[in-house]
Design a protein around this motif. Structure first.
Motif, PDB file in Angstrom:
ATOM      1  N   VAL A  33       0.856  -1.179   0.000  1.00  0.00           N
ATOM      2  CA  VAL A  33       0.000   0.000   0.000  1.00  0.00           C
ATOM      3  C   VAL A  33       0.895   1.234   0.000  1.00  0.00           C
ATOM      4  O   VAL A  33       1.922   1.275   0.696  1.00  0.00           O
ATOM      5  CB  VAL A  33      -0.955  -0.002   1.217  1.00  0.00           C
ATOM      6  N   SER A  34       0.522   2.231  -0.810  1.00  0.00           N
ATOM      7  CA  SER A  34       1.342   3.437  -0.957  1.00  0.00           C
ATOM      8  C   SER A  34       0.450   4.677  -0.903  1.00  0.00           C
ATOM      9  O   SER A  34      -0.703   4.652  -1.336  1.00  0.00           O
ATOM     10  CB  SER A  34       2.110   3.428  -2.282  1.00  0.00           C
ATOM     11  N   GLN A  35       1.034   5.744  -0.393  1.00  0.00           N
ATOM     12  CA  GLN A  35       0.342   7.031  -0.334  1.00  0.00           C
ATOM     13  C   GLN A  35       1.248   8.089  -0.969  1.00  0.00           C
ATOM     14  O   GLN A  35       2.368   8.310  -0.521  1.00  0.00           O
ATOM     15  CB  GLN A  35       0.021   7.411   1.113  1.00  0.00           C
ATOM     16  N   TYR A  36       0.740   8.694  -2.040  1.00  0.00           N
ATOM     17  CA  TYR A  36       1.466   9.711  -2.804  1.00  0.00           C
ATOM     18  C   TYR A  36       0.802  11.052  -2.571  1.00  0.00           C
ATOM     19  O   TYR A  36      -0.411  11.189  -2.719  1.00  0.00           O
ATOM     20  CB  TYR A  36       1.443   9.326  -4.283  1.00  0.00           C
ATOM     21  N   GLN A  37       1.594  12.074  -2.192  1.00  0.00           N
ATOM     22  CA  GLN A  37       1.033  13.387  -1.876  1.00  0.00           C
ATOM     23  C   GLN A  37       1.896  14.482  -2.505  1.00  0.00           C
ATOM     24  O   GLN A  37       3.084  14.613  -2.187  1.00  0.00           O
ATOM     25  CB  GLN A  37       0.970  13.593  -0.363  1.00  0.00           C
ATOM     26  N   GLN A  55      -3.407  13.807  -4.641  1.00  0.00           N
ATOM     27  CA  GLN A  55      -3.184  12.831  -3.592  1.00  0.00           C
ATOM     28  C   GLN A  55      -3.671  11.490  -4.125  1.00  0.00           C
ATOM     29  O   GLN A  55      -4.806  11.378  -4.584  1.00  0.00           O
ATOM     30  CB  GLN A  55      -3.949  13.213  -2.331  1.00  0.00           C
ATOM     31  N   SER A  57      -3.844   7.213  -3.505  1.00  0.00           N
ATOM     32  CA  SER A  57      -3.692   6.023  -2.673  1.00  0.00           C
ATOM     33  C   SER A  57      -3.639   4.809  -3.589  1.00  0.00           C
ATOM     34  O   SER A  57      -4.503   4.659  -4.466  1.00  0.00           O
ATOM     35  CB  SER A  57      -4.858   5.899  -1.691  1.00  0.00           C
ATOM     36  N   GLN A  59      -3.069   0.521  -3.932  1.00  0.00           N
ATOM     37  CA  GLN A  59      -2.977  -0.824  -3.360  1.00  0.00           C
ATOM     38  C   GLN A  59      -2.535  -1.775  -4.465  1.00  0.00           C
ATOM     39  O   GLN A  59      -3.118  -1.777  -5.549  1.00  0.00           O
ATOM     40  CB  GLN A  59      -4.322  -1.265  -2.792  1.00  0.00           C
ATOM     41  N   GLU A  80      -6.150   2.254  -7.608  1.00  0.00           N
ATOM     42  CA  GLU A  80      -5.791   3.582  -7.132  1.00  0.00           C
ATOM     43  C   GLU A  80      -7.026   4.456  -7.001  1.00  0.00           C
ATOM     44  O   GLU A  80      -7.948   4.370  -7.808  1.00  0.00           O
ATOM     45  CB  GLU A  80      -4.826   4.263  -8.104  1.00  0.00           C
ATOM     46  N   SER A 374       5.341   4.002   1.518  1.00  0.00           N
ATOM     47  CA  SER A 374       4.902   2.659   1.123  1.00  0.00           C
ATOM     48  C   SER A 374       5.163   1.681   2.246  1.00  0.00           C
ATOM     49  O   SER A 374       6.139   1.799   2.990  1.00  0.00           O
ATOM     50  CB  SER A 374       5.625   2.195  -0.148  1.00  0.00           C
TER      51      SER A 374
END
Length: 381
Positions: A33-37, A55, A57, A59, A80, A374
Motif C-alpha cells: 500500500v502506498s500514499q502519494y502526496q 493525492q 492512494s 494498493q 488507485e 509505502s
C-alpha cells in the motif's frame, strides 16, 4: 493528463533481467500500500482554480508461482484512488512573472491495472511474454511485451533483449468544457519500445550491465486538459543505461549505481543518476538509503506564451528545463524464511535552477514536489 502511476509505467516496458537464469523454486504473494502526496501550489502563483494538488492512494497485489519446474507465472494488479487539481495553463503575465491556471479539485476518481507475465526457463536462456491493461474513466491502455535472455561463457555474460507495444485510447472527462477535450475524444496513441542489453559478472562481488533502448510514440500526444497544448504526433527516443552492483563483504552491504541518458526528437535530453546502499543489520533487518539526481533540457516547443501560436507549443512543466533530487529511506524486517515486512519513504524536490540552464531557465511554478510512503508484506511458500 492526470499523473500515471509508477506501476502502470513500469508494466508497459519489458525490463532487462539482471538475475541468474534459474526459475524460482517457491511461490510468493506480496501486498503493498502506498500514499502519494503532492505539495500544494504557492497561492501567489495561482491565477485561478484550486491550490491543492494530487493525492493518490495505491494498493498493489502480486503473485508469482513456478509451473512444472520450467515456467514462472507472474500476476499483478493495482487499484488507485486519486483526488486533487492539475495545472491547465502556465503563462507569463504583463509583469514578467509566471502564473498558473489550475483546475478545480477532482473527486472519487480511480484507476485499475492488471498484468500477466509468463516466462519459460531453459538451461541457459529464458523467453517470456506478458499482457497489461490499465483503465480509468478517461483513459484505457492495453500493452504486450516479449523478452528473452541468453547466458554465455558459463553464465558470466548474459545477453538481454525485449520489445513491447502499448495501444491507448483517450476519452477526456467533461469534453464539453473545451475544444481540446472534444478534439481528443476517442483519439488513440501508440508506443513501441525495444532494448538490447549485456550484463557481465566481473567477480563474485561485482556485476556490470549496459542497455540500449529505443521507443517510438505516435498518435494524439497532446494533453487535452491543458488550455494551450499542441505537440507533434510522433516522438522518437533513445536511451543508454549503465548499471553497477558491488557487494562489500567487510561491511555486509551492497552499493547499487545506475545511470541513464535519454534523448528524444522533441529536443529533450536528460541525465539520471541513482545511488543506493543496502545494509544488512544483523540477521533480521536490512536498511536502504538512496538518492536520485535528475536533470533535463526543455523541449523545443516549450513556451510560456499566453496565446496559441498555431505551431507546436506546450507549457507543461514536465517539458521544461529543470532538475530534481529524490531522497529515499527504507527498512525491511526479515521475520522468517517465509515472511518479510517492508516500509519506505521518498521525498522528491524539483527546481528550474537545478536544470542545465541554471538560473537562466524560464520559470516553471507547476513543477511537482511530492512525498511517497509505502508499506508491504511478502510471503513465500
Amino acid at each position: 493528463m492526470k499523473p500515471r502511476a509508477k506501476s502502470a509505467l513500469l508494466a508497459l516496458a519489458a525490463v532487462a533481467p539482471v538475475h541468474a537464469l534459474a526459475p524460482p523454486q517457491e511461490a510468493q504473494l506480496q501486498y503493498r500500500v502506498s500514499q502519494y502526496q503532492e505539495n500544494d501550489m504557492p497561492a501567489n502563483r495561482v491565477a485561478s482554480g484550486s491550490t491543492e494538488r494530487y493525492q493518490i492512494s495505491v494498493q498493489q497485489l502480486q503473485w508469482q508461482t513456478p509451473v512444472a519446474g520450467q515456467w514462472l507465472l507472474n500476476m499483478q494488479g493495482s487499484y488507485e484512488t486519486l483526488s486533487g487539481a492539475s495545472p491547465l495553463q502556465t503563462f507569463e503575465n504583463s509583469s514578467g512573472q509566471s502564473e498558473v491556471i489550475m483546475s478545480g479539485a477532482s473527486i472519487d476518481e480511480s484507476r485499475q491495472d492488471a498484468q500477466l507475465q509468463l516466462t519459460r526457463y531453459f538451461s541457459n536462456s529464458t523467453l517470456g511474454g506478458g499482457l497489461y491493461y490499465s483503465g480509468e474513466n478517461d483513459y484505457q491502455a492495453l500493452a504486450w511485451n516479449l523478452a528473452g535472455s541468453l547466458e554465455l561463457w558459463s553464465g558470466m555474460t548474459t545477453l538481454n533483449a525485449g520489445i513491447s507495444q502499448s495501444d491507448d485510447r483517450l476519452n477526456p472527462s467533461d469534453s464539453s468544457l473545451s475544444v481540446n477535450r472534444q478534439l481528443a475524444d476517442d483519439q488513440s496513441r501508440k508506443r513501441q519500445e525495444g532494448y538490447l542489453g549485456i550484463s557481465q559478472i566481473l567477480n563474485k562481488y561485482e556485476l556490470l550491465q549496459l542497455t540500449l533502448g529505443y521507443s517510438q510514440s505516435s498518435g494524439y500526444l497532446s494533453d487535452p486538459y491543458r488550455n494551450i497544448d499542441l505537440r507533434p504526433d510522433n516522438r522518437d527516443a533513445q536511451t543508454l543505461s549503465l548499471m553497477y552492483r558491488f557487494f562489500m563483504k567487510p561491511w555486509d552491504g551492497a552499493a547499487h549505481w545506475n545511470y541513464r541518458f535519454y534523448h528524444d526528437s522533441w529536443g529533450v535530453d536528460s541525465h539520471t543518476l541513482e545511488l543506493r546502499w543496502y545494509q544488512n543489520l544483523g540477521r533480521y533487518w536490512r536498511a536502504t538509503l538512496g538518492s536520485r539526481l535528475y536533470r533535463q533540457q526543455a523541449a523545443d516547443f516549450y513556451s510560456l506564451a499566453s496565446t496559441a501560436s498555431g505551431n507546436a507549443q506546450s507549457n507543461d512543466a514536465r517539458l521544461s528545463a529543470y532538475g530534481a533530487i529524490t531522497l529515499e529511506l527504507g527498512v525491511d524486517l526479515l521475520w522468517s524464511q517465509a515472511l518479510q515486512f517492508s516500509i519506505s519513504g521518498q521525498n522528491y524536490r524539483s527546481r528550474e535552477s537545478w536544470g542545465r540552464d541554471g538560473s537562466k531557465a524560464p520559470e516553471a511554478p507547476a513543477l511537482v514536489n511530492y512525498q511517497l510512503l509505502s508499506a508491504g508484506i511478502l510471503y513465500r511458500y
